[in-house]
Design a protein around this motif. Structure first.
Motif, PDB file in Angstrom:
ATOM      1  N   TYR A  51       0.836  -1.205   0.000  1.00 29.66           N
ATOM      2  CA  TYR A  51       0.000   0.000   0.000  1.00 29.66           C
ATOM      3  C   TYR A  51       0.867   1.249   0.000  1.00 29.66           C
ATOM      4  O   TYR A  51       0.588   2.208  -0.737  1.00 29.66           O
ATOM      5  CB  TYR A  51      -0.917  -0.009   1.221  1.00 29.66           C
ATOM      6  CG  TYR A  51      -1.736   1.263   1.358  1.00 29.66           C
ATOM      7  CD1 TYR A  51      -2.904   1.443   0.625  1.00 29.66           C
ATOM      8  CD2 TYR A  51      -1.320   2.279   2.214  1.00 29.66           C
ATOM      9  CE1 TYR A  51      -3.641   2.614   0.732  1.00 29.66           C
ATOM     10  CE2 TYR A  51      -2.050   3.445   2.323  1.00 29.66           C
ATOM     11  CZ  TYR A  51      -3.217   3.614   1.589  1.00 29.66           C
ATOM     12  OH  TYR A  51      -3.936   4.768   1.701  1.00 29.66           O
ATOM     13  N   LYS A 110      -7.956   1.044   6.011  1.00 24.64           N
ATOM     14  CA  LYS A 110      -9.181   1.795   5.736  1.00 24.64           C
ATOM     15  C   LYS A 110      -9.542   2.761   6.853  1.00 24.64           C
ATOM     16  O   LYS A 110      -9.942   3.903   6.594  1.00 24.64           O
ATOM     17  CB  LYS A 110     -10.338   0.821   5.494  1.00 24.64           C
ATOM     18  CG  LYS A 110     -11.660   1.498   5.176  1.00 24.64           C
ATOM     19  CD  LYS A 110     -12.753   0.471   4.918  1.00 24.64           C
ATOM     20  CE  LYS A 110     -14.077   1.145   4.605  1.00 24.64           C
ATOM     21  NZ  LYS A 110     -15.164   0.146   4.363  1.00 24.64           N
ATOM     22  N   GLU A 156      -5.509   5.432   5.761  1.00 21.95           N
ATOM     23  CA  GLU A 156      -6.058   6.250   4.667  1.00 21.95           C
ATOM     24  C   GLU A 156      -6.577   7.609   5.126  1.00 21.95           C
ATOM     25  O   GLU A 156      -6.229   8.636   4.531  1.00 21.95           O
ATOM     26  CB  GLU A 156      -7.150   5.472   3.932  1.00 21.95           C
ATOM     27  CG  GLU A 156      -6.629   4.503   2.895  1.00 21.95           C
ATOM     28  CD  GLU A 156      -7.734   3.914   2.040  1.00 21.95           C
ATOM     29  OE1 GLU A 156      -8.925   4.166   2.362  1.00 21.95           O
ATOM     30  OE2 GLU A 156      -7.425   3.218   1.064  1.00 21.95           O
ATOM     31  N   ASN A 176      -4.787  11.078   3.895  1.00 20.65           N
ATOM     32  CA  ASN A 176      -5.516  12.090   3.128  1.00 20.65           C
ATOM     33  C   ASN A 176      -5.430  13.460   3.793  1.00 20.65           C
ATOM     34  O   ASN A 176      -5.236  14.480   3.119  1.00 20.65           O
ATOM     35  CB  ASN A 176      -6.987  11.672   2.972  1.00 20.65           C
ATOM     36  CG  ASN A 176      -7.157  10.498   2.038  1.00 20.65           C
ATOM     37  OD1 ASN A 176      -6.309  10.255   1.178  1.00 20.65           O
ATOM     38  ND2 ASN A 176      -8.244   9.755   2.196  1.00 20.65           N
TER      39      ASN A 176
END
Length: 351
Positions: A228, A255, A259, A263
């Protein structure tokens, strides 16, 4: 507690049609055990009478209906219930060592049904021989009740692996198992040893300090996290370096943890990915309670701190640094308190 349990069990075994000695949930109206546990409770021998009728004096007999075939229950379904006395004895023993039997029944019924009392006692004896206290093995079993279905012959090789191959010292064994009880139900061949080789291969020193990772699957957990980080822009070497510096990152959800924080780091904070290579501990801080409030505070004050200074300092120290930067002379450019806005503010104030 034992008298209450005996009264509870005896009251619920008086009905001969219900051999399972604990209350039926309200959403199962039937009183039979199979109605409670099995999706297939219809009888296996159904007999239908031979029927016939006459048409223009010609008798046409109907063939007997065949007994419908009922698929056999596979081995992964709940096995037949134990006898009342056997189940009561098992429950009394689990209660005597301080386990929450009602929680075990509600949440782990198949395990409780299949685990035999002699086997449970042998597991408790093994843990006791390794100097685990009653409080410790209660916690271990509550976190990983599958241990009740293990045997000393399956647990002993795991302990041997931890001591010999993972290099866990005898004095640390209790701490290792208390931290990650699932180690005791992980296969040495298919899980523990492959994870050990993987962690050594990426250059992680002293795997014995990170034994909680040995119960993780290489294919479904460890390797996908490195992949990832490669997908978001890190080279393979940099991605491996991140996990080598901060192995706890292997246990973070992509998740739900990585993430959202990534972000925010890129979009809202506008920072360079190389900072994550230098400070991967960023992912261990709360997004809502630490990362966002401190970043927004710096934006309002026109300040910019290195990532580790922004997040790692305690709240009082962070506030003190904010005050020192805003209420004193412009810091030196080499100072971690320096912000490009300081020069702007300084020049503006002198005009």
């Amino acid at each position: 507690m034992q008298d209450t349990l005996l009264h509870f069990l005896s009251n619920n075994t008086s009905n001969k049609s219900s051999p399972f000695p604990f209350p039926k949930p309200h959403n199962f109206p039937s009183s039979s055990f199979h109605d409670y546990f099995s999706p297939l409770s219809c009888p296996r021998n159904l007999h239908f009478p031979s029927l016939s009728f006459k048409t223009n004096t010609i008798s046409l007999p109907l063939k007997p209906l065949k007994t419908p075939e009922i698929p056999s229950i596979s081995s992964h379904h709940t096995p037949p219930p134990p006898s009342n006395s056997e189940f009561q004895e098992k429950m009394l023993y689990l209660d005597s060592i301080g386990l929450d039997i009602f929680s075990l029944i509600n949440n782990h019924r198949p395990i409780i049904l299949t685990a035999s009392l002699p086997n449970i006692k042998s597991i408790i004896d093994l843990l006791t021989s390794k100097n685990f206290t009653p409080r410790e093995f209660r916690r271990i079993i509550s976190m990983c009740p599958e241990i009740l279905n293990s045997t000393p012959s399956t647990i002993t090789p795991i302990i041997t692996f931890l001591l010999r191959e993972a290099r866990v010292s005898g004095s640390d064994l209790k701490h290792v198992i208390n931290r990650r009880p699932r180690l005791l139900v992980s296969s040495v061949k298919h899980c523990l040893r492959p994870a050990l080789y993987f962690l050594k291969n990426i250059g992680l020193e002293e795997v014995k300090r990170h034994t909680y990772l040995l119960s993780c699957s290489v294919e479904t957990k460890l390797l996908p996290r490195i992949q990832y980080f490669e997908k978001i822009g890190f080279s393979h070497e940099d991605a491996v370096s991140i996990f080598r510096r901060f192995p706890q990152l292997f246990n973070f959800s992509i998740k739900n943890n990585i993430e959202p924080k990534l972000n925010y780091f890129v979009v809202e904070m506008g920072r360079d990915l190389k900072e994550l290579k230098e400070f991967p501990q960023y992912f261990s801080f709360s997004l809502e309670n630490r990362i966002k409030p401190r970043h927004q505070c710096c934006v309002e004050k026109g300040l910019y701190f290195p990532l580790h200074t922004l997040l790692k300092t305690r709240e009082a120290q962070f506030v003190s640094r904010i005050d020192a930067c805003c209420n004193s002379s412009v810091p030196l450019r080499s100072s971690p308190l320096y912000s490009v806005n300081c020069d702007i503010d300084s020049s503006t104030s002198t005009e």
